[in-house]
Design a protein around this motif. Structure first.
Motif, PDB file in Angstrom:
ATOM      1  N   VAL A  94       0.843  -1.205   0.000  1.00  0.00           N
ATOM      2  CA  VAL A  94       0.000   0.000   0.000  1.00  0.00           C
ATOM      3  C   VAL A  94       0.878   1.254   0.000  1.00  0.00           C
ATOM      4  O   VAL A  94       0.587   2.221  -0.707  1.00  0.00           O
ATOM      5  CB  VAL A  94      -0.953   0.000   1.213  1.00  0.00           C
ATOM      6  CG1 VAL A  94      -1.730   1.307   1.305  1.00  0.00           C
ATOM      7  CG2 VAL A  94      -1.902  -1.180   1.136  1.00  0.00           C
ATOM      8  N   LEU A  95       1.961   1.235   0.762  1.00  0.00           N
ATOM      9  CA  LEU A  95       2.868   2.383   0.787  1.00  0.00           C
ATOM     10  C   LEU A  95       3.534   2.577  -0.572  1.00  0.00           C
ATOM     11  O   LEU A  95       3.737   3.703  -1.022  1.00  0.00           O
ATOM     12  CB  LEU A  95       3.900   2.203   1.897  1.00  0.00           C
ATOM     13  CG  LEU A  95       3.305   2.160   3.309  1.00  0.00           C
ATOM     14  CD1 LEU A  95       4.369   1.759   4.330  1.00  0.00           C
ATOM     15  CD2 LEU A  95       2.675   3.483   3.682  1.00  0.00           C
ATOM     16  N   LEU A  96       3.847   1.478  -1.246  1.00  0.00           N
ATOM     17  CA  LEU A  96       4.383   1.541  -2.604  1.00  0.00           C
ATOM     18  C   LEU A  96       3.365   2.198  -3.538  1.00  0.00           C
ATOM     19  O   LEU A  96       3.712   3.084  -4.334  1.00  0.00           O
ATOM     20  CB  LEU A  96       4.741   0.134  -3.090  1.00  0.00           C
ATOM     21  CG  LEU A  96       5.136  -0.019  -4.559  1.00  0.00           C
ATOM     22  CD1 LEU A  96       6.422   0.728  -4.858  1.00  0.00           C
ATOM     23  CD2 LEU A  96       5.287  -1.495  -4.895  1.00  0.00           C
ATOM     24  N   ALA A  97       2.113   1.787  -3.447  1.00  0.00           N
ATOM     25  CA  ALA A  97       1.064   2.372  -4.295  1.00  0.00           C
ATOM     26  C   ALA A  97       0.883   3.859  -3.994  1.00  0.00           C
ATOM     27  O   ALA A  97       0.668   4.661  -4.911  1.00  0.00           O
ATOM     28  CB  ALA A  97      -0.249   1.614  -4.096  1.00  0.00           C
ATOM     29  N   ALA A  98       0.995   4.245  -2.734  1.00  0.00           N
ATOM     30  CA  ALA A  98       0.870   5.662  -2.378  1.00  0.00           C
ATOM     31  C   ALA A  98       2.011   6.475  -2.989  1.00  0.00           C
ATOM     32  O   ALA A  98       1.790   7.571  -3.527  1.00  0.00           O
ATOM     33  CB  ALA A  98       0.850   5.824  -0.861  1.00  0.00           C
ATOM     34  N   CYS A  99       3.217   5.947  -2.930  1.00  0.00           N
ATOM     35  CA  CYS A  99       4.358   6.638  -3.550  1.00  0.00           C
ATOM     36  C   CYS A  99       4.185   6.713  -5.057  1.00  0.00           C
ATOM     37  O   CYS A  99       4.509   7.741  -5.673  1.00  0.00           O
ATOM     38  CB  CYS A  99       5.671   5.933  -3.197  1.00  0.00           C
ATOM     39  SG  CYS A  99       6.201   6.186  -1.494  1.00  0.00           S
ATOM     40  N   LEU A 100       3.657   5.664  -5.663  1.00  0.00           N
ATOM     41  CA  LEU A 100       3.402   5.677  -7.099  1.00  0.00           C
ATOM     42  C   LEU A 100       2.378   6.759  -7.450  1.00  0.00           C
ATOM     43  O   LEU A 100       2.567   7.509  -8.416  1.00  0.00           O
ATOM     44  CB  LEU A 100       2.912   4.305  -7.568  1.00  0.00           C
ATOM     45  CG  LEU A 100       2.524   4.201  -9.042  1.00  0.00           C
ATOM     46  CD1 LEU A 100       3.717   4.502  -9.950  1.00  0.00           C
ATOM     47  CD2 LEU A 100       1.949   2.823  -9.331  1.00  0.00           C
ATOM     48  N   ALA A 101       1.319   6.871  -6.664  1.00  0.00           N
ATOM     49  CA  ALA A 101       0.306   7.902  -6.917  1.00  0.00           C
ATOM     50  C   ALA A 101       0.917   9.299  -6.833  1.00  0.00           C
ATOM     51  O   ALA A 101       0.638  10.163  -7.671  1.00  0.00           O
ATOM     52  CB  ALA A 101      -0.855   7.755  -5.924  1.00  0.00           C
ATOM     53  N   LEU A 102       1.757   9.532  -5.830  1.00  0.00           N
ATOM     54  CA  LEU A 102       2.401  10.851  -5.699  1.00  0.00           C
ATOM     55  C   LEU A 102       3.380  11.104  -6.832  1.00  0.00           C
ATOM     56  O   LEU A 102       3.480  12.228  -7.333  1.00  0.00           O
ATOM     57  CB  LEU A 102       3.112  10.968  -4.350  1.00  0.00           C
ATOM     58  CG  LEU A 102       2.214  11.091  -3.126  1.00  0.00           C
ATOM     59  CD1 LEU A 102       3.071  11.241  -1.873  1.00  0.00           C
ATOM     60  CD2 LEU A 102       1.249  12.249  -3.254  1.00  0.00           C
ATOM     61  N   ALA A 103       4.120  10.083  -7.238  1.00  0.00           N
ATOM     62  CA  ALA A 103       5.059  10.248  -8.355  1.00  0.00           C
ATOM     63  C   ALA A 103       4.307  10.589  -9.634  1.00  0.00           C
ATOM     64  O   ALA A 103       4.722  11.481 -10.392  1.00  0.00           O
ATOM     65  CB  ALA A 103       5.891   8.977  -8.545  1.00  0.00           C
ATOM     66  N   LEU A 104       3.198   9.904  -9.883  1.00  0.00           N
ATOM     67  CA  LEU A 104       2.403  10.193 -11.077  1.00  0.00           C
ATOM     68  C   LEU A 104       1.815  11.593 -11.017  1.00  0.00           C
ATOM     69  O   LEU A 104       1.799  12.322 -12.019  1.00  0.00           O
ATOM     70  CB  LEU A 104       1.300   9.147 -11.250  1.00  0.00           C
ATOM     71  CG  LEU A 104       1.778   7.752 -11.651  1.00  0.00           C
ATOM     72  CD1 LEU A 104       0.628   6.760 -11.604  1.00  0.00           C
ATOM     73  CD2 LEU A 104       2.429   7.781 -13.032  1.00  0.00           C
ATOM     74  N   HIS A 105       1.335  11.978  -9.855  1.00  0.00           N
ATOM     75  CA  HIS A 105       0.781  13.337  -9.686  1.00  0.00           C
ATOM     76  C   HIS A 105       1.848  14.389 -10.009  1.00  0.00           C
ATOM     77  O   HIS A 105       1.604  15.333 -10.769  1.00  0.00           O
ATOM     78  CB  HIS A 105       0.244  13.527  -8.269  1.00  0.00           C
ATOM     79  CG  HIS A 105      -0.154  14.916  -7.968  1.00  0.00           C
ATOM     80  ND1 HIS A 105      -1.296  15.496  -8.477  1.00  0.00           N
ATOM     81  CD2 HIS A 105       0.453  15.876  -7.243  1.00  0.00           C
ATOM     82  CE1 HIS A 105      -1.379  16.742  -8.066  1.00  0.00           C
ATOM     83  NE2 HIS A 105      -0.331  17.001  -7.309  1.00  0.00           N
ATOM     84  N   ALA A 106       3.030  14.220  -9.436  1.00  0.00           N
ATOM     85  CA  ALA A 106       4.116  15.178  -9.675  1.00  0.00           C
ATOM     86  C   ALA A 106       4.555  15.151 -11.133  1.00  0.00           C
ATOM     87  O   ALA A 106       4.778  16.207 -11.744  1.00  0.00           O
ATOM     88  CB  ALA A 106       5.299  14.872  -8.753  1.00  0.00           C
ATOM     89  N   GLY A 107       4.671  13.967 -11.702  1.00  0.00           N
ATOM     90  CA  GLY A 107       5.083  13.843 -13.096  1.00  0.00           C
ATOM     91  C   GLY A 107       4.101  14.508 -14.043  1.00  0.00           C
ATOM     92  O   GLY A 107       4.497  15.231 -14.968  1.00  0.00           O
ATOM     93  N   HIS A 108       2.817  14.296 -13.817  1.00  0.00           N
ATOM     94  CA  HIS A 108       1.799  14.943 -14.657  1.00  0.00           C
ATOM     95  C   HIS A 108       1.834  16.458 -14.502  1.00  0.00           C
ATOM     96  O   HIS A 108       1.689  17.192 -15.487  1.00  0.00           O
ATOM     97  CB  HIS A 108       0.402  14.406 -14.334  1.00  0.00           C
ATOM     98  CG  HIS A 108       0.137  13.045 -14.876  1.00  0.00           C
ATOM     99  ND1 HIS A 108       0.011  12.777 -16.225  1.00  0.00           N
ATOM    100  CD2 HIS A 108      -0.019  11.852 -14.249  1.00  0.00           C
ATOM    101  CE1 HIS A 108      -0.211  11.494 -16.400  1.00  0.00           C
ATOM    102  NE2 HIS A 108      -0.223  10.894 -15.211  1.00  0.00           N
ATOM    103  N   ALA A 109       2.025  16.936 -13.259  1.00  0.00           N
ATOM    104  CA  ALA A 109       2.101  18.379 -13.039  1.00  0.00           C
ATOM    105  C   ALA A 109       3.326  18.978 -13.729  1.00  0.00           C
ATOM    106  O   ALA A 109       3.231  20.060 -14.341  1.00  0.00           O
ATOM    107  CB  ALA A 109       2.138  18.671 -11.536  1.00  0.00           C
TER     108      ALA A 109
END
Length: 156
Positions: A134-149
């Motif tokens: 779950v922590l891995l998925a949370a980091c992935l979500a934040l990485a995708l958010h930052a990457g898209h921004a």
């Protein structure tokens, strides 16, 4: 029936919740690595893991744990700064992804199921490691958010 959907908060609320919960986790686990009890606990697993095994003869149990703790604290700090800087958030999230991929890889070859019960009854190692998915998925979500921004800003 769908009127409630008109009142949903922004998805940025979910991103903020993920961000600050990860900062909390990295802060607590990172600081703990500087304590002897945690260093000994980490050594029981990490000492036999090729990525870390070479460090133990060089800097010892506490020194290796201090390095791991410093990396965790840095990842958490970068994730926190990610609230204002997408670059920092992306770097911290990628560090988090690496951290949790490494800890999840400890499960290969480990005894995961409670002796005498088997699957799906988790032993203590599985209970410790599986939450990291779950922590891995949370980091992935934040990485995708930052990457898209970052991509949106570059395209603007």
């Amino acid at each position: 029936m769908f009127k409630i959907l008109d009142r949903l908060p922004s998805q940025l609320l979910a991103i903020a919740a993920l961000r600050w919960s990860l900062v909390f986790i990295f802060a607590l686990f990172g600081v703990a690595k500087f304590a002897a009890y945690e260093a000994e606990g980490v050594a029981r697993t990490a000492m036999h893991y090729p990525l870390f095994a070479w460090m133990y003869p060089l800097i010892g149990v506490q020194g290796t744990s201090n390095v791991i703790g410093t990396i965790e604290l840095l990842a958490g700090a970068l994730i926190a700064i990610g609230a204002w800087s997408h670059r920092a958030g992306l770097l911290g999230s990628l560090m988090g992804i690496c951290t949790f991929l490494i800890t999840l890889s400890f499960s290969f070859g480990a005894s995961l199921w409670e002796e005498g019960y088997g699957f799906p009854f988790m032993g203590s190692t599985a209970q410790f490691l599986f939450k990291d998915a779950v922590l891995l998925a949370a980091c992935l979500a934040l990485a995708l958010h930052a990457g898209h921004a970052l991509r949106a800003r570059a395209g603007a």
